[in-house]
Design a protein around this motif. Sequence first.
Motif, PDB file in Angstrom:
ATOM      1  N   PRO A 187      -3.860 -18.098  -4.001  1.00  0.00           N
ATOM      2  CA  PRO A 187      -2.661 -18.866  -3.609  1.00  0.00           C
ATOM      3  C   PRO A 187      -1.394 -18.325  -4.284  1.00  0.00           C
ATOM      4  O   PRO A 187      -0.353 -18.182  -3.632  1.00  0.00           O
ATOM      5  N   ARG A 188      -1.512 -17.980  -5.566  1.00  0.00           N
ATOM      6  CA  ARG A 188      -0.344 -17.436  -6.236  1.00  0.00           C
ATOM      7  C   ARG A 188       0.012 -16.058  -5.665  1.00  0.00           C
ATOM      8  O   ARG A 188       1.190 -15.709  -5.533  1.00  0.00           O
ATOM      9  N   GLY A 189      -1.006 -15.277  -5.314  1.00  0.00           N
ATOM     10  CA  GLY A 189      -0.764 -13.985  -4.682  1.00  0.00           C
ATOM     11  C   GLY A 189      -0.021 -14.155  -3.365  1.00  0.00           C
ATOM     12  O   GLY A 189       0.914 -13.409  -3.050  1.00  0.00           O
ATOM     13  N   ASN A 212      -6.137 -10.089   4.579  1.00  0.00           N
ATOM     14  CA  ASN A 212      -6.696  -9.009   3.751  1.00  0.00           C
ATOM     15  C   ASN A 212      -6.189  -7.660   4.269  1.00  0.00           C
ATOM     16  O   ASN A 212      -5.507  -7.590   5.306  1.00  0.00           O
ATOM     17  N   ASP A 213      -6.516  -6.585   3.564  1.00  0.00           N
ATOM     18  CA  ASP A 213      -6.001  -5.261   3.937  1.00  0.00           C
ATOM     19  C   ASP A 213      -6.501  -4.809   5.305  1.00  0.00           C
ATOM     20  O   ASP A 213      -5.769  -4.167   6.064  1.00  0.00           O
ATOM     21  N   LEU A 214      -7.761  -5.124   5.610  1.00  0.00           N
ATOM     22  CA  LEU A 214      -8.319  -4.641   6.879  1.00  0.00           C
ATOM     23  C   LEU A 214      -7.560  -5.242   8.062  1.00  0.00           C
ATOM     24  O   LEU A 214      -7.184  -4.532   9.003  1.00  0.00           O
ATOM     25  N   PRO A 250       8.838  -0.639   8.722  1.00  0.00           N
ATOM     26  CA  PRO A 250       9.285  -2.033   8.590  1.00  0.00           C
ATOM     27  C   PRO A 250      10.596  -2.332   9.341  1.00  0.00           C
ATOM     28  O   PRO A 250      11.175  -3.395   9.118  1.00  0.00           O
ATOM     29  N   GLY A 251      11.053  -1.447  10.216  1.00  0.00           N
ATOM     30  CA  GLY A 251      12.326  -1.688  10.902  1.00  0.00           C
ATOM     31  C   GLY A 251      12.370  -3.027  11.621  1.00  0.00           C
ATOM     32  O   GLY A 251      13.219  -3.880  11.324  1.00  0.00           O
ATOM     33  N   ASP A 252      11.411  -3.228  12.552  1.00  0.00           N
ATOM     34  CA  ASP A 252      11.375  -4.473  13.329  1.00  0.00           C
ATOM     35  C   ASP A 252      10.544  -5.552  12.654  1.00  0.00           C
ATOM     36  O   ASP A 252      10.716  -6.744  12.923  1.00  0.00           O
ATOM     37  N   LEU A 253       9.624  -5.114  11.838  1.00  0.00           N
ATOM     38  CA  LEU A 253       8.542  -6.006  11.406  1.00  0.00           C
ATOM     39  C   LEU A 253       8.017  -5.543  10.051  1.00  0.00           C
ATOM     40  O   LEU A 253       7.743  -4.365   9.866  1.00  0.00           O
ATOM     41  N   SER A 254       7.913  -6.471   9.094  1.00  0.00           N
ATOM     42  CA  SER A 254       7.180  -6.169   7.863  1.00  0.00           C
ATOM     43  C   SER A 254       5.725  -6.573   8.050  1.00  0.00           C
ATOM     44  O   SER A 254       5.439  -7.570   8.728  1.00  0.00           O
ATOM     45  N   ILE A 255       4.806  -5.802   7.438  1.00  0.00           N
ATOM     46  CA  ILE A 255       3.384  -6.176   7.449  1.00  0.00           C
ATOM     47  C   ILE A 255       2.861  -6.067   6.018  1.00  0.00           C
ATOM     48  O   ILE A 255       3.164  -5.103   5.311  1.00  0.00           O
ATOM     49  N   THR A 256       2.092  -7.083   5.601  1.00  0.00           N
ATOM     50  CA  THR A 256       1.502  -7.057   4.257  1.00  0.00           C
ATOM     51  C   THR A 256       0.003  -7.332   4.329  1.00  0.00           C
ATOM     52  O   THR A 256      -0.471  -7.956   5.281  1.00  0.00           O
ATOM     53  N   GLY A 257      -0.731  -6.857   3.325  1.00  0.00           N
ATOM     54  CA  GLY A 257      -2.167  -7.103   3.231  1.00  0.00           C
ATOM     55  C   GLY A 257      -2.499  -7.850   1.960  1.00  0.00           C
ATOM     56  O   GLY A 257      -1.617  -8.369   1.262  1.00  0.00           O
ATOM     57  N   MET A 258      -3.771  -7.937   1.642  1.00  0.00           N
ATOM     58  CA  MET A 258      -4.207  -8.554   0.385  1.00  0.00           C
ATOM     59  C   MET A 258      -5.523  -7.927  -0.038  1.00  0.00           C
ATOM     60  O   MET A 258      -6.385  -7.683   0.812  1.00  0.00           O
ATOM     61  N   ASP A 259      -5.663  -7.671  -1.344  1.00  0.00           N
ATOM     62  CA  ASP A 259      -6.816  -7.079  -2.046  1.00  0.00           C
ATOM     63  C   ASP A 259      -6.432  -5.731  -2.650  1.00  0.00           C
ATOM     64  O   ASP A 259      -7.115  -5.237  -3.540  1.00  0.00           O
ATOM     65  N   ASN A 260      -5.368  -5.122  -2.118  1.00  0.00           N
ATOM     66  CA  ASN A 260      -4.900  -3.825  -2.614  1.00  0.00           C
ATOM     67  C   ASN A 260      -6.044  -2.828  -2.765  1.00  0.00           C
ATOM     68  O   ASN A 260      -6.224  -2.229  -3.820  1.00  0.00           O
ATOM     69  N   ASP A 280      -2.848  -7.319  -5.383  1.00  0.00           N
ATOM     70  CA  ASP A 280      -4.030  -6.991  -6.155  1.00  0.00           C
ATOM     71  C   ASP A 280      -4.511  -8.261  -6.845  1.00  0.00           C
ATOM     72  O   ASP A 280      -3.769  -8.852  -7.638  1.00  0.00           O
ATOM     73  N   LEU A 281      -5.743  -8.670  -6.546  1.00  0.00           N
ATOM     74  CA  LEU A 281      -6.272  -9.892  -7.156  1.00  0.00           C
ATOM     75  C   LEU A 281      -7.075  -9.586  -8.429  1.00  0.00           C
ATOM     76  O   LEU A 281      -7.783 -10.443  -8.944  1.00  0.00           O
ATOM     77  N   GLY A 282      -6.962  -8.356  -8.910  1.00  0.00           N
ATOM     78  CA  GLY A 282      -7.537  -8.032 -10.223  1.00  0.00           C
ATOM     79  C   GLY A 282      -9.051  -7.993 -10.267  1.00  0.00           C
ATOM     80  O   GLY A 282      -9.656  -8.502 -11.210  1.00  0.00           O
TER      81      GLY A 282
END
Lengths: 345, 345
Positions: free
Chosen positions: B161-163, B246-248, B265-275, B290-292
Amino acid sequence: MPRPTITQVAALAGVSIASASRALNDQIASAETIEKVRKAAAELGYIPDSRARSLKLGRTQQLAYAVADIGNPVYVEMMSAVQHVVAASGYRLVISSTGTTSTSLEVVDELRRGHVDGLILSPLRVTDELIQALELAPVPVVVLGRAPEESTIDSVRADSPRGMRMVVDHLVATGRRRLVFLNGPRDTTPGRLREEGFLAAMAAHPDAEGRTFAAPDFTIASGYAAAQKVLDDADDAPLDAIVAANDLIGIGALHAADDLGWSVPGDLSITGMDNTELAEVTRPGLTSVDLGAAERGRLAAELLLARIAEPTRAVHTVTVAPSLTIRASSMAKPLAQATAERGVG
Amino acid sequence: MPRPTITQVAALAGVSIASASRALNDQIASAETIEKVRKAAAELGYIPDSRARSLKLGRTQQLAYAVADIGNPVYVEMMSAVQHVVAASGYRLVISSTGTTSTSLEVVDELRRGHVDGLILSPLRVTDELIQALELAPVPVVVLGRAPEESTIDSVRADSPRGMRMVVDHLVATGRRRLVFLNGPRDTTPGRLREEGFLAAMAAHPDAEGRTFAAPDFTIASGYAAAQKVLDDADDAPLDAIVAANDLIGIGALHAADDLGWSVPGDLSITGMDNTELAEVTRPGLTSVDLGAAERGRLAAELLLARIAEPTRAVHTVTVAPSLTIRASSMAKPLAQATAERGVG
């Protein structure tokens, strides 16, 4: 809850302690006794103590898997396959990480502690000293790698020269004629075998030219810098394909080509080796050779179990055939166009 | 070569067998005796039998690490860290794979066989039944995950949640106002926690809008199809950022945006999770949290060793803080431009 003892099991089954033990541990008893003792053990929740049991049987029901770096994706794929076979056979798998600078000799020494019934070892370097130590090891060992012909150690090997041949044949068949092999360090086993494989494969295509270039590392950053150099020199030394020694170098080359304005596969085909998960996520996807890591792990575990069951069986040396996955990074361009552009053929 | 015995070591050192054993195994003897016995043992190549020794000490010098899928990159990262700590402490690491459908209860049952001195468990689902079984386990257990507040089990948890809050704050700070959360299945622990985290983070930004969409799986293919749907509907439901669970899924979204002609990222930013390593090889590189995993593995191993050394110490619940790695997929666009284009703010 106190742990139930064999004495309680024997009392509940109405047999002697010795009978209960034989029935449970060695299945040496009448079918009726085995059935009675099993029922009593199940009722009480009795589980034999594995330490006492392994001491008595002289077996640990454990196998070891030792690799340089347990975080390396190729070793992880092997380990998953090993674990699958090992667990299905009722063994536990003990992991050791030898580190990338080790000779693996400590792992063989450790076997004398008697904690496992066998070892699967994937050494970075197969030295004469290591093979000699393995032949004297107190438990069976299977090597994931190249054991010498005359050794008595079971082994499972990849066939990167044949994989390299598949890549080169594919590139030539799709109209590429000027190939650059981007290697990592040549003094490593993969570096040496893959470069030899590339040169041997090129020898089969007298109408194509191959040259080699070594990056200091098998990494994306190394591959990027090496590809940048090769592409910057393209006026003097033209090329239409980069054959990378592994996927990481191939990904570095993809990024360098993109930054320098080369279209892949329009101007340039790029290929990798190992067919890691990474090869699927790049754009274009990276053509790569699968050297069968999972299959090698599976076979190594099966050879080890077979050797434990039958110590005197013949020595097995198994080679796993590679396979080529063609992705967008090396899709065919029309041959006529390639010939017209480059003036070769 | 026959294995040297403690009797031979004692004879060579000129001490009794009992003294030799105490000196070698328990270091209970005078410094002089320990030195003499060690020298004799080294000369003969004597190594104590670990099975006999563990039976005598009531310890196995082994720890177990059990996860659903030992091939999953997040678990591999944890395992490498666990192995590092465990090996440095003179323990061996036994691996088990519980499978993705398991309740992990079999792993806890297996502990009663006495093959390990402790367990690190990363369960897919933390049920009341599992926690109860862990509290009754015959050896200490550390859970990688969320144990209930009142439980007596040491645990190490991530803070997704904090991530998620870090991702949302970053996107809003870089001018994004219409965020779509692309989740995997909501009935999994990560799916539930990450979606709750996203919604909580959005609540802190009343000037931005967030909605959610669930893909059937945490995979590239699932992410691709889900992103395609969301981007196809953009005329009716505009967006300027995709927050992948997640990243996938994030990589699938990158590919879909590319195929549909959206600039990232011009039109759209995209992010993942898990690094994961995958986030580094895409173009543009994928911003990710990165969840460590490595840090969590390290801490779990240290908690387990501390618990074995001091069984009555206070229960520890440790949370590892996440960190955000910003890559090209969410680089800032000028706020004025974003506002003018989208007419929000």
